[in-house]
Structure formats: C-alpha cells, structure tokens
Design a protein around this motif. Structure first.
Motif, PDB file in Angstrom:
ATOM      1  N   PHE A  87      20.570   5.340 -38.188  1.00 33.11           N
ATOM      2  CA  PHE A  87      19.779   5.781 -39.170  1.00 33.11           C
ATOM      3  C   PHE A  87      20.538   7.004 -40.384  1.00 33.11           C
ATOM      4  N   ASP A  88      21.575   7.524 -40.049  1.00 31.11           N
ATOM      5  CA  ASP A  88      22.400   8.259 -40.776  1.00 31.11           C
ATOM      6  C   ASP A  88      23.077   7.325 -41.958  1.00 31.11           C
ATOM      7  N   LYS A  89      23.406   6.254 -41.752  1.00 27.17           N
ATOM      8  CA  LYS A  89      23.869   5.129 -42.847  1.00 27.17           C
ATOM      9  C   LYS A  89      22.750   4.913 -43.708  1.00 27.17           C
ATOM     10  N   LEU A  90      21.712   4.736 -43.198  1.00 32.96           N
ATOM     11  CA  LEU A  90      20.579   4.584 -44.226  1.00 32.96           C
ATOM     12  C   LEU A  90      20.258   5.496 -45.008  1.00 32.96           C
ATOM     13  N   LEU A  91      20.305   6.779 -44.446  1.00 34.45           N
ATOM     14  CA  LEU A  91      19.881   8.216 -45.231  1.00 34.45           C
ATOM     15  C   LEU A  91      21.068   8.398 -46.214  1.00 34.45           C
ATOM     16  N   SER A  92      22.212   7.990 -45.839  1.00 32.56           N
ATOM     17  CA  SER A  92      23.334   8.254 -46.935  1.00 32.56           C
ATOM     18  C   SER A  92      23.592   7.418 -47.930  1.00 32.56           C
ATOM     19  N   HIS A  93      22.814   6.366 -48.097  1.00 28.91           N
ATOM     20  CA  HIS A  93      23.013   5.550 -49.154  1.00 28.91           C
ATOM     21  C   HIS A  93      21.506   5.452 -49.985  1.00 28.91           C
ATOM     22  N   LYS A  94      21.854   5.712 -51.299  1.00 29.09           N
ATOM     23  CA  LYS A  94      20.606   5.961 -52.071  1.00 29.09           C
ATOM     24  C   LYS A  94      19.603   4.917 -52.020  1.00 29.09           C
ATOM     25  N   GLY A  95      20.283   3.667 -51.982  1.00 28.98           N
ATOM     26  CA  GLY A  95      19.321   2.529 -52.078  1.00 28.98           C
ATOM     27  C   GLY A  95      18.562   2.560 -50.679  1.00 28.98           C
ATOM     28  N   GLY A  96      19.356   2.942 -49.622  1.00 29.79           N
ATOM     29  CA  GLY A  96      18.726   2.838 -48.271  1.00 29.79           C
ATOM     30  C   GLY A  96      17.542   4.024 -48.285  1.00 29.79           C
ATOM     31  N   LEU A  97      17.618   5.000 -48.696  1.00 32.24           N
ATOM     32  CA  LEU A  97      16.757   6.144 -48.960  1.00 32.24           C
ATOM     33  C   LEU A  97      15.506   5.569 -49.759  1.00 32.24           C
TER      34      LEU A  97
END
Length: 235
Positions: A87-97
């Motif tokens: 989940f951290d990797k998702l939130l740390s990427h603008k596109g993921g957010l």
C-alpha cells in the motif's frame, strides 16, 4: 301599548368584523412577520452564496483527478504492477494515488484518503497560526459530528481530538490518520487490486468508464489529492 327600544352600542357588528380584519391586514403583527421573513430570506441567500464560494474555491485548488488519469499521467504496466507489492508503494506514486482515488470515488468513500492527505499537509505547517487554522478546518470537515466528509472514528479517538483542537499540535491527528490508513490498507486496497481500474493499468488497456456503486459507510476512510500546502484548501 308602547314598545321600548334599547340600544347596545358595544355590540356593533360592523366594528367587531372590521377591526380584527384591519389589524390582521395592517397591524404590527403582519409587519413584524414580513420583516422576519425578509431577514430569514437574506440569511438563506448569504449561506447559499458562502457554500457556492467554498465549492468554487475547492474546485480551483483541488482539481478532480477522476477520469483524467490517462490524460494527465502516463503509467506503464510495470509501474502499476509495483503498486500491488504494498500500500505504501501505491501511495508514494502520484499515478497510484490518482488511480486509487478514482477507485474510491466509485465506492463513494473518498473522504478517507482526502482526510489522510489533509493530515499530511497539516504536518507541513510552519507558522502557529497556520497550524491552528488548518487543524480547525480539518476538524470541521472530517471529524466533528455531521461533518460534510466525516470519517468513521471510534469515540475515544474523536474525543481526544475534540479536546485538543483549541490548542492543536503536529500530533493532534496522528491516531486518527493511522486508523484511517489501516482501514484503507486492509479494506479498500485489497478491492482496488481486483478492480478494473487497476487491472486495465497493469495490462496497458485504455481506461474505461467506471460504474459508481453505493456501499456501506461501515468502512469510510478514503481519498488522496495532490493538493497545495494552502490553508484555503481546507475551507
């Protein structure tokens, strides 16, 4: 035999009917009611104008990312696959957010990630006055009872925030932010990884229109926006 005539001036039928009618139409009661009605109408117009102003301000400072992922940010399938690692990797990427936010909007639960990001922005505050203003704005938008985007917090956590909101610190919202993060990670994130929004990105397919579906507010902790560090954002 003479008939005696007796007059009762106090029983004038004309006076009994006309006087109340005159008072009803022209008396101070109607005047007062009209004045109160005008005041109430003015207050309603003022409230409506304020709400419209707030809405316009938020639209200017927080442009919606829903439906604009492919246009604004290009995400490779390889990058999207990495979001599934944590989940951290998702939130740390603008596109993921943005993709996660879009997903949360389909479930009508974006208030959680929006609250999480508001807390991140709050911790960047430097001036004491800015800390107070942002804390109050976050409290009124997400925490207090019947807040417009109230997040689902337990009574104890909410009570601690309520007691400290007059003298907030950088740690005022830490417990609430942590609970919201855990809820998103354990609930919304797992469903996001199975959603068409995510699978389309990992397979390089064009983004398709998403169907909105109402779900229970038993899990309500979502939405992240790439916002500016500006006090006005949260009003």
């Amino acid at each position: 035999m003479e008939t005696a005539l007796v007059f009762f001036p106090q029983l004038s039928m004309c006076e009994s009917k006309e006087k109340p009618f005159f008072e009803l139409m022209h008396g101070p009661g109607k005047e007062e009611r009209n004045r109160e009605a005008k005041i109430r109408g003015k207050e309603k117009r003022n409230r409506l104008s304020l709400l419209l102003l707030k809405h316009e301000l938020q639209e200017e400072t927080l442009p919606s990312t829903s439906g604009h992922l492919a246009k604004d940010i290009r995400v490779s399938p390889e990058e999207a696959v990495k979001w599934g690692e944590s989940f951290d990797k998702l939130l740390s990427h603008k596109g993921g957010l943005e993709a996660f936010t879009r997903f949360l909007k389909t479930e009508f639960s974006e208030e959680n990630i929006e609250f999480w990001m508001a807390c991140e922005d709050f911790k960047k505050s430097k001036e004491p006055q800015q800390i107070i203003l942002k804390a109050k704005a976050i409290y009124e938008k997400f925490i207090q009872n019947d807040a417009p985007q109230e997040v689902n917090l337990d009574f104890h956590t909410k009570e601690i925030i309520t007691k400290s909101i007059t003298q907030p610190t950088f740690y005022t919202f830490d417990a609430a932010q942590s609970r919201v993060y855990q809820l998103m990670e354990q609930d919304s994130y797992t469903r996001f990884l199975k959603s068409d929004i995510y699978l389309d990105l990992t397979e390089g397919r064009p983004q398709r229109p998403t169907n909105l579906r109402r779900r229970s507010r038993s899990f309500t902790y979502n939405e992240f926006q790439d916002v500016k560090s500006n006090v006005a954002v949260w009003f």
